[in-house]
Write a protein that holds these residues in place. Sequence first.
Motif, PDB file in Angstrom:
ATOM      1  N   ALA A 110       0.768  -1.153   0.065  1.00 15.08           N
ATOM      2  CA  ALA A 110       0.052  -0.038  -0.165  1.00 15.08           C
ATOM      3  C   ALA A 110       0.927   1.269  -0.051  1.00 15.08           C
ATOM      4  O   ALA A 110       1.020   1.925   1.000  1.00 15.08           O
ATOM      5  CB  ALA A 110      -0.851   0.167   1.253  1.00 15.08           C
ATOM      6  N   CYS A 111       1.394   1.403  -0.967  1.00 20.06           N
ATOM      7  CA  CYS A 111       2.655   2.434  -1.308  1.00 20.06           C
ATOM      8  C   CYS A 111       2.344   3.966  -1.490  1.00 20.06           C
ATOM      9  O   CYS A 111       1.035   3.817  -2.452  1.00 20.06           O
ATOM     10  CB  CYS A 111       3.485   2.182  -2.149  1.00 20.06           C
ATOM     11  N   ILE A 112       2.477   4.981  -0.821  1.00 17.46           N
ATOM     12  CA  ILE A 112       2.243   6.066  -1.116  1.00 17.46           C
ATOM     13  C   ILE A 112       2.956   6.913  -2.365  1.00 17.46           C
ATOM     14  O   ILE A 112       2.484   7.938  -2.885  1.00 17.46           O
ATOM     15  CB  ILE A 112       2.093   6.938   0.156  1.00 17.46           C
ATOM     16  N   TYR A 113       4.023   6.211  -2.780  1.00 23.38           N
ATOM     17  CA  TYR A 113       4.819   6.849  -3.829  1.00 23.38           C
ATOM     18  C   TYR A 113       4.148   6.200  -5.223  1.00 23.38           C
ATOM     19  O   TYR A 113       3.340   5.245  -5.163  1.00 23.38           O
ATOM     20  CB  TYR A 113       6.367   6.358  -3.720  1.00 23.38           C
ATOM     21  N   ASN A 114       4.638   6.906  -6.248  1.00 19.54           N
ATOM     22  CA  ASN A 114       4.201   6.474  -7.467  1.00 19.54           C
ATOM     23  C   ASN A 114       5.274   6.497  -8.480  1.00 19.54           C
ATOM     24  O   ASN A 114       5.304   7.075  -9.637  1.00 19.54           O
ATOM     25  CB  ASN A 114       3.391   7.456  -8.028  1.00 19.54           C
ATOM     26  N   CYS A 115       6.287   5.535  -8.335  1.00 24.58           N
ATOM     27  CA  CYS A 115       7.438   5.263  -9.287  1.00 24.58           C
ATOM     28  C   CYS A 115       6.795   4.705 -10.557  1.00 24.58           C
ATOM     29  O   CYS A 115       6.171   3.467 -10.160  1.00 24.58           O
ATOM     30  CB  CYS A 115       8.384   4.258  -8.533  1.00 24.58           C
ATOM     31  N   ALA A 116       6.998   5.066 -11.676  1.00 22.44           N
ATOM     32  CA  ALA A 116       6.304   4.865 -12.928  1.00 22.44           C
ATOM     33  C   ALA A 116       6.510   3.454 -13.200  1.00 22.44           C
ATOM     34  O   ALA A 116       5.621   2.746 -13.833  1.00 22.44           O
ATOM     35  CB  ALA A 116       6.671   5.736 -14.040  1.00 22.44           C
ATOM     36  N   TYR A 117       7.615   2.726 -13.007  1.00 19.58           N
ATOM     37  CA  TYR A 117       8.166   1.518 -13.334  1.00 19.58           C
ATOM     38  C   TYR A 117       7.641   0.462 -12.200  1.00 19.58           C
ATOM     39  O   TYR A 117       7.863  -0.495 -12.549  1.00 19.58           O
ATOM     40  CB  TYR A 117       9.820   1.424 -13.348  1.00 19.58           C
ATOM     41  N   CYS A 118       6.928   0.984 -11.248  1.00 20.96           N
ATOM     42  CA  CYS A 118       6.698  -0.208 -10.105  1.00 20.96           C
ATOM     43  C   CYS A 118       5.150  -0.561 -10.335  1.00 20.96           C
ATOM     44  O   CYS A 118       4.177   0.221 -10.494  1.00 20.96           O
ATOM     45  CB  CYS A 118       7.024   0.427  -8.896  1.00 20.96           C
ATOM     46  N   ALA A 119       4.837  -2.055 -10.153  1.00 15.12           N
ATOM     47  CA  ALA A 119       3.566  -2.567 -10.162  1.00 15.12           C
ATOM     48  C   ALA A 119       2.765  -2.038  -8.924  1.00 15.12           C
ATOM     49  O   ALA A 119       1.567  -1.986  -8.802  1.00 15.12           O
ATOM     50  CB  ALA A 119       3.626  -3.968 -10.171  1.00 15.12           C
ATOM     51  N   ASN A 120       3.469  -1.651  -7.905  1.00 15.94           N
ATOM     52  CA  ASN A 120       2.936  -1.335  -6.659  1.00 15.94           C
ATOM     53  C   ASN A 120       2.662   0.303  -6.457  1.00 15.94           C
ATOM     54  O   ASN A 120       2.361   0.484  -5.268  1.00 15.94           O
ATOM     55  CB  ASN A 120       3.760  -1.804  -5.319  1.00 15.94           C
ATOM     56  N   ARG A 121       3.034   0.859  -7.574  1.00  8.60           N
ATOM     57  CA  ARG A 121       2.806   2.626  -7.245  1.00  8.60           C
ATOM     58  C   ARG A 121       1.612   2.691  -6.929  1.00  8.60           C
ATOM     59  O   ARG A 121       0.217   1.995  -7.261  1.00  8.60           O
ATOM     60  CB  ARG A 121       3.368   3.087  -8.422  1.00  8.60           C
ATOM     61  N   CYS A 122       1.411   3.985  -6.152  1.00  6.38           N
ATOM     62  CA  CYS A 122      -0.051   4.025  -5.701  1.00  6.38           C
ATOM     63  C   CYS A 122      -1.046   4.310  -6.810  1.00  6.38           C
ATOM     64  O   CYS A 122      -2.047   4.159  -6.886  1.00  6.38           O
ATOM     65  CB  CYS A 122       0.055   5.340  -4.810  1.00  6.38           C
TER      66      CYS A 122
ATOM     67  N   SER B  69       9.228  -3.461   1.507  1.00  2.68           N
ATOM     68  CA  SER B  69       7.890  -2.671   1.623  1.00  2.68           C
ATOM     69  C   SER B  69       8.009  -1.495   0.894  1.00  2.68           C
ATOM     70  O   SER B  69       8.811  -0.874   0.460  1.00  2.68           O
ATOM     71  CB  SER B  69       7.767  -2.710   3.027  1.00  2.68           C
ATOM     72  N   GLY B  70       6.757  -1.275   0.349  1.00  2.00           N
ATOM     73  CA  GLY B  70       6.265  -0.114  -0.064  1.00  2.00           C
ATOM     74  C   GLY B  70       6.050   1.048   1.235  1.00  2.00           C
ATOM     75  O   GLY B  70       6.300   0.579   2.182  1.00  2.00           O
ATOM     76  N   VAL B  71       5.892   2.243   0.563  1.00  2.00           N
ATOM     77  CA  VAL B  71       6.036   3.147   1.659  1.00  2.00           C
ATOM     78  C   VAL B  71       4.659   3.350   2.210  1.00  2.00           C
ATOM     79  O   VAL B  71       3.859   3.951   1.699  1.00  2.00           O
ATOM     80  CB  VAL B  71       6.612   4.464   1.258  1.00  2.00           C
TER      81      VAL B  71
ATOM     82  N   ILE C  58      19.133   1.664  -5.282  1.00  2.00           N
ATOM     83  CA  ILE C  58      19.496   2.882  -6.026  1.00  2.00           C
ATOM     84  C   ILE C  58      18.363   2.905  -6.998  1.00  2.00           C
ATOM     85  O   ILE C  58      18.166   4.214  -7.699  1.00  2.00           O
ATOM     86  CB  ILE C  58      20.651   2.661  -6.417  1.00  2.00           C
ATOM     87  N   GLU C  59      17.897   2.193  -7.538  1.00  2.00           N
ATOM     88  CA  GLU C  59      16.669   1.989  -8.843  1.00  2.00           C
ATOM     89  C   GLU C  59      17.203   2.552  -9.884  1.00  2.00           C
ATOM     90  O   GLU C  59      17.076   1.422 -10.858  1.00  2.00           O
ATOM     91  CB  GLU C  59      15.572   2.833  -8.324  1.00  2.00           C
ATOM     92  N   LEU C  60      17.602   3.377 -10.264  1.00  2.00           N
ATOM     93  CA  LEU C  60      17.883   3.972 -11.796  1.00  2.00           C
ATOM     94  C   LEU C  60      19.084   4.648 -11.639  1.00  2.00           C
ATOM     95  O   LEU C  60      19.631   5.166 -10.512  1.00  2.00           O
ATOM     96  CB  LEU C  60      16.843   4.870 -12.163  1.00  2.00           C
TER      97      LEU C  60
ATOM     98  N   ASP D  21       9.048  11.019  -6.319  1.00  2.00           N
ATOM     99  CA  ASP D  21       8.922  10.941  -4.808  1.00  2.00           C
ATOM    100  C   ASP D  21      10.470  10.767  -4.064  1.00  2.00           C
ATOM    101  O   ASP D  21      10.541  10.900  -2.793  1.00  2.00           O
ATOM    102  CB  ASP D  21       7.715  10.172  -4.447  1.00  2.00           C
ATOM    103  N   LYS D  22      11.201  10.058  -4.871  1.00  2.00           N
ATOM    104  CA  LYS D  22      12.527   9.497  -4.393  1.00  2.00           C
ATOM    105  C   LYS D  22      13.558  10.499  -4.890  1.00  2.00           C
ATOM    106  O   LYS D  22      13.796  10.770  -5.950  1.00  2.00           O
ATOM    107  CB  LYS D  22      12.790   8.224  -4.858  1.00  2.00           C
ATOM    108  N   LYS D  23      14.248  11.077  -3.858  1.00  2.00           N
ATOM    109  CA  LYS D  23      15.482  11.879  -4.347  1.00  2.00           C
ATOM    110  C   LYS D  23      16.798  11.095  -4.025  1.00  2.00           C
ATOM    111  O   LYS D  23      16.932  10.175  -3.340  1.00  2.00           O
ATOM    112  CB  LYS D  23      15.451  13.001  -3.140  1.00  2.00           C
TER     113      LYS D  23
HETATM  114  S1  SF4 Z   1       9.334   1.397  -6.166  1.00  2.00           S
HETATM  115 FE1  SF4 Z   1       8.939   1.051  -3.996  1.00  2.00          FE
HETATM  116  S2  SF4 Z   1       8.600   3.114  -3.324  1.00  2.00           S
HETATM  117 FE2  SF4 Z   1       8.141   3.261  -5.562  1.00  2.00          FE
HETATM  118  S3  SF4 Z   1       5.967   2.809  -5.968  1.00  2.00           S
HETATM  119 FE3  SF4 Z   1       7.107   0.848  -5.841  1.00  2.00          FE
HETATM  120  S4  SF4 Z   1       6.818   0.029  -3.700  1.00  2.00           S
HETATM  121 FE4  SF4 Z   1       6.528   2.240  -3.923  1.00  2.00          FE
END
Ligand code: SF4
Length: 423
Positions: free
Chosen positions: A63-75, A109-111, A166-168, A180-182
């Motif tokens: 239940a993540c509050i962030y919205n990373c475009a590449y992620c299936a779990n984005r809000c 975890s998601g945030v 580090i993601e990207l 949302d990630k700096k």
């Molecule tokens: S990558 Fe992590 S922080 Fe970003 S939307 Fe997905 S679960 Fe949330």
Amino acid sequence: MELMEKLAILGEAARYDASCASSGSTRQGKKGSLGSTVACGVCHSWSADGRCVSLLKILLSNACIYNCAYCANRCGSNVPRATFTPDEVAKLTTEFYRRNYIEGLFLSSGVVKSPDYTMELMIEALTLLRGSYGFNGYVHVKVIPGASQELIQKLGLLADRVSVNIELPTSQSLMLLAPDKKRDAILTPMGEIQKLKEANQEERRLFKSAPLFAPSGQSTQMIVGATPDSDAQILRLSSSLYEKYQMKRVYFSAYVPVGRHPTLPPPDVQAPLLREHRLYQADWLMRFYKFKVEEIVEQGENLDEDLDPKASWALRHLSFFPVEVNQADLALLLRVPGIGPISAKRIVAARRTRQLEHSDLKRLGVVLKRANFFITCKGRYAGAVPLGSPFLRAHLVDRTGPSPQYTLPDFATPAALPAFIEG
Ligand code: SF4
């Protein structure tokens, strides 16, 4: 929501995280506690796409509050949501362990609400797991970018390995796809973990009984193929992360199209698994073969997908070859395609007592179908074509990467869930 349903959702939600290998800890089993991390205590098992499946690999929450475009779990995505309670995480881990399904836990975890709030839940789960449930096995846990140093310290005292993704590879890509990630919120915890680890080592020199902080060190993960960033950018960043933060591993995760964004690859594009495989090979060259990153990427911005990076380097430096296996030093032997660190050391040890014959090399672990083009043994060359032949490259081409199938560990599928959950 039933625990079984949560497990199905949060096991699936964790599948895209590659960074869950479980090596590096050597904690003995102890009386009254469950599990250990010694030798075979954590068995390594890999799914077809190269992911480690020997750990219970779950998110605490998607239940993540962030919205990373590449992620299936984005809000903004339309997936079912679930959150484990800390006790559920601890109970699941011990029950799976008791049934011999897993050797340890990988918890991400998601945030949820905020980085610190999420970290507090994770700390509570691990405190229960280590304390009330007496679990002494391997635990790898994700640090949430932006969490406070105090919480990072608490988490590191409960886990074997910690990691911050580090993601990207570049700040620009991060800004574009994960606003949302700096970058600083990712690099600062890496630096803090490094400092805390050094302080812990100092403390343990003075007081042997001081608790260990993340004894298996830290790792990170980079997504490959979601952005136009090149292999050279990815490998230069990896090299500096190893150097600056003493990373144990940098993992690469081929982007599986799940997000919708004008700059992301379209949904029908295959995950770049061969590229991910080549990056891992390059990573090994840096870590175990003493290659500098600039030697690996000197030919251009991207690795040659047809050749492993060591064969590619050898073809660009034919003047180093052929190498006489009875004379070459260890560093030069390590440059030969088909000779790895173990076989190179065996060669050096074996030739102390006698000159090696070509027939000895296979027994020493040399992969002759590659090495034959780059070595002589007692002056004899056994390659199928001469070293300078235009056909040499064709003999070295290898496009067999990992299988393109993404599989979930069986224990994450509802059909395989154990009776204790259903009951
Ligand atoms: S990558 Fe992590 S922080 Fe970003 S939307 Fe997905 S679960 Fe949330």
